[in-house]
Design a protein around this motif. Structure first.
Motif, PDB file in Angstrom:
ATOM      1  N   THR A  45      59.005  88.994  26.555  1.00 39.71           N
ATOM      2  CA  THR A  45      58.153  89.923  25.800  1.00 39.71           C
ATOM      3  C   THR A  45      58.246  91.278  26.483  1.00 39.71           C
ATOM      4  OG1 THR A  45      56.650  88.085  25.302  1.00 39.71           O
ATOM      5  CG2 THR A  45      55.855  90.310  24.864  1.00 39.71           C
ATOM      6  N   PRO A  46      59.211  92.115  26.097  1.00 39.61           N
ATOM      7  CA  PRO A  46      59.444  93.378  26.805  1.00 39.61           C
ATOM      8  C   PRO A  46      58.246  94.321  26.738  1.00 39.61           C
ATOM      9  CG  PRO A  46      61.303  92.825  25.394  1.00 39.61           C
ATOM     10  CD  PRO A  46      60.186  91.899  25.028  1.00 39.61           C
ATOM     11  N   SER A  47      58.076  95.073  27.812  1.00 38.58           N
ATOM     12  CA  SER A  47      57.008  96.067  27.882  1.00 38.58           C
ATOM     13  C   SER A  47      57.298  97.264  26.990  1.00 38.58           C
ATOM     14  CB  SER A  47      56.835  96.539  29.326  1.00 38.58           C
ATOM     15  OG  SER A  47      58.065  97.038  29.848  1.00 38.58           O
ATOM     16  N   ASP A  48      58.574  97.503  26.713  1.00 38.80           N
ATOM     17  CA  ASP A  48      58.981  98.674  25.943  1.00 38.80           C
ATOM     18  C   ASP A  48      60.115  98.288  25.004  1.00 38.80           C
ATOM     19  OD1 ASP A  48      57.555 100.982  27.597  1.00 38.80           O
ATOM     20  OD2 ASP A  48      58.476  99.611  29.039  1.00 38.80           O
ATOM     21  N   PRO A  49      60.184  98.908  23.834  1.00 40.64           N
ATOM     22  CA  PRO A  49      61.277  98.611  22.909  1.00 40.64           C
ATOM     23  C   PRO A  49      62.592  99.177  23.416  1.00 40.64           C
ATOM     24  CG  PRO A  49      59.949 100.410  22.056  1.00 40.64           C
ATOM     25  CD  PRO A  49      59.224  99.886  23.274  1.00 40.64           C
ATOM     26  N   TYR A  50      63.659  98.503  23.072  1.00 37.42           N
ATOM     27  CA  TYR A  50      64.989  98.986  23.409  1.00 37.42           C
ATOM     28  C   TYR A  50      65.250 100.297  22.665  1.00 37.42           C
ATOM     29  CZ  TYR A  50      70.102  99.087  23.788  1.00 37.42           C
ATOM     30  OH  TYR A  50      71.402  99.461  24.027  1.00 37.42           O
TER      31      TYR A  50
END
Length: 305
Positions: A45-50
């Motif tokens: 669950t990434p902290s920031d979008p790619y």
């Protein structure tokens, strides 16, 4: 315009034998430079979008070969091609150790290293390495100060807010004097000002040519204000295209397009003032053979222009 290509290092291409063999083949094709990137994890669950596409990180990023190890493999399998990082995150390790690693690589490669540095975009990687996300710009400024001292001073000494180096001899120096070229990434006004003030060039990415022109103008203006010669700075533009068989809509290019469409974009980038372009097709190449075939097609198209 010089033409660069990404060293295979992630996903299905993170294999030492292929990295070395592909680097040799890319040099034979006529590429001027080879570059590695820096990624250490792929959060569930990434902290920031790619920062590309729909914001989803490419699944291949879950397998990522160390950038300096990959560049070492490229170095020992090539003779003349330049070797760079686009980009290396300078804040995930102490600058004294990073300076030593980069000096060693410059010596090993025979004066072929370009040090490309960025700050990244994923807070999770900072959390995992124990480095604060806040204050990245200030931290980078001091890291550059430490590395500059290690590379250029006979007696290395530094006392700053983050690092202290007692007066010391660090006699392992880069082969390039006074140091390897340092290129910085970033798009904020502060980042572009930093490039003009203290770097040897800017690592840009695939923006519309008009936006690249504006950003580059900000870099050159900062260089003038700092009393530097703007003509001595380089612009290197990285493009990560998904190569497709049928022409894509113009709005999708260069992020998606045929080889011809990507080549046309790269020509436009050269007209804006780019000294060098860097192409990475790892996220879309179907196989190792396909990656090398795409590399051949891209450089053939550009050399013919």
């Amino acid at each position: 315009m010089r033409i660069g290509f990404a060293v295979p290092q992630y996903g299905a291409f993170a294999d030492p034998k292929f990295i070395g063999g592909a680097s040799a083949r890319l040099e034979e094709m006529g590429y001027d430079s080879l570059w590695t990137a820096d990624r250490i994890l792929a959060p569930l669950t990434p902290s920031d979008p790619y920062p590309g596409g729909d914001g989803t990180m490419p699944p291949a990023f879950a397998t990522f070969f160390d950038p300096l190890a990959a560049l070492t493999l490229a170095a020992v399998n090539t003779c003349e091609v330049r070797l760079g990082t686009s980009t290396l995150n300078a804040l995930w390790q102490p600058p004294l150790l990073l300076a030593r690693s980069l000096a060693s690589l410059d010596l090993l490669s025979g004066e072929r290293l370009d040090v490309g540095i960025g700050l990244g975009w994923l807070r999770d990687e900072y959390t995992a390495t124990g480095v604060p996300w806040e204050g990245r710009g200030t931290r980078l400024e001091e890291a550059l100060d430490v590395m500059e001292a290690v590379w250029t001073e006979d007696v290395v000494e530094h006392k700053g807010a983050l690092w202290t180096v007692p007066p010391s001899h660090v006699r392992l120096k880069p082969a390039q004097r006074p140091r390897p070229p340092v290129l910085l990434a970033g798009f904020t006004p502060a980042a572009l000002e930093r490039v003009g003030r203290r770097a040897d060039g800017w690592l840009g990415v695939a923006l519309p040519p008009s936006d690249l022109r504006i950003a580059w103008g900000m870099v050159l203006g900062a260089a003038e204000r700092a009393g530097r010669d703007p003509s001595e700075l380089r612009m290197v533009v990285r493009v990560n295209p998904a190569i497709v068989a049928e022409p894509a809509a113009p709005v999708q290019v260069p992020h998606v397009g045929t080889v011809d469409q990507v080549v046309e974009y790269l020509r436009a980038v050269a007209e804006v003032g780019a000294d060098e372009v860097l192409v990475d097709v790892q996220a879309s190449a179907r196989s190792r053979e396909d990656l090398l075939e795409l590399a051949e097609s891209v450089i053939t198209g550009l050399r013919a222009s």
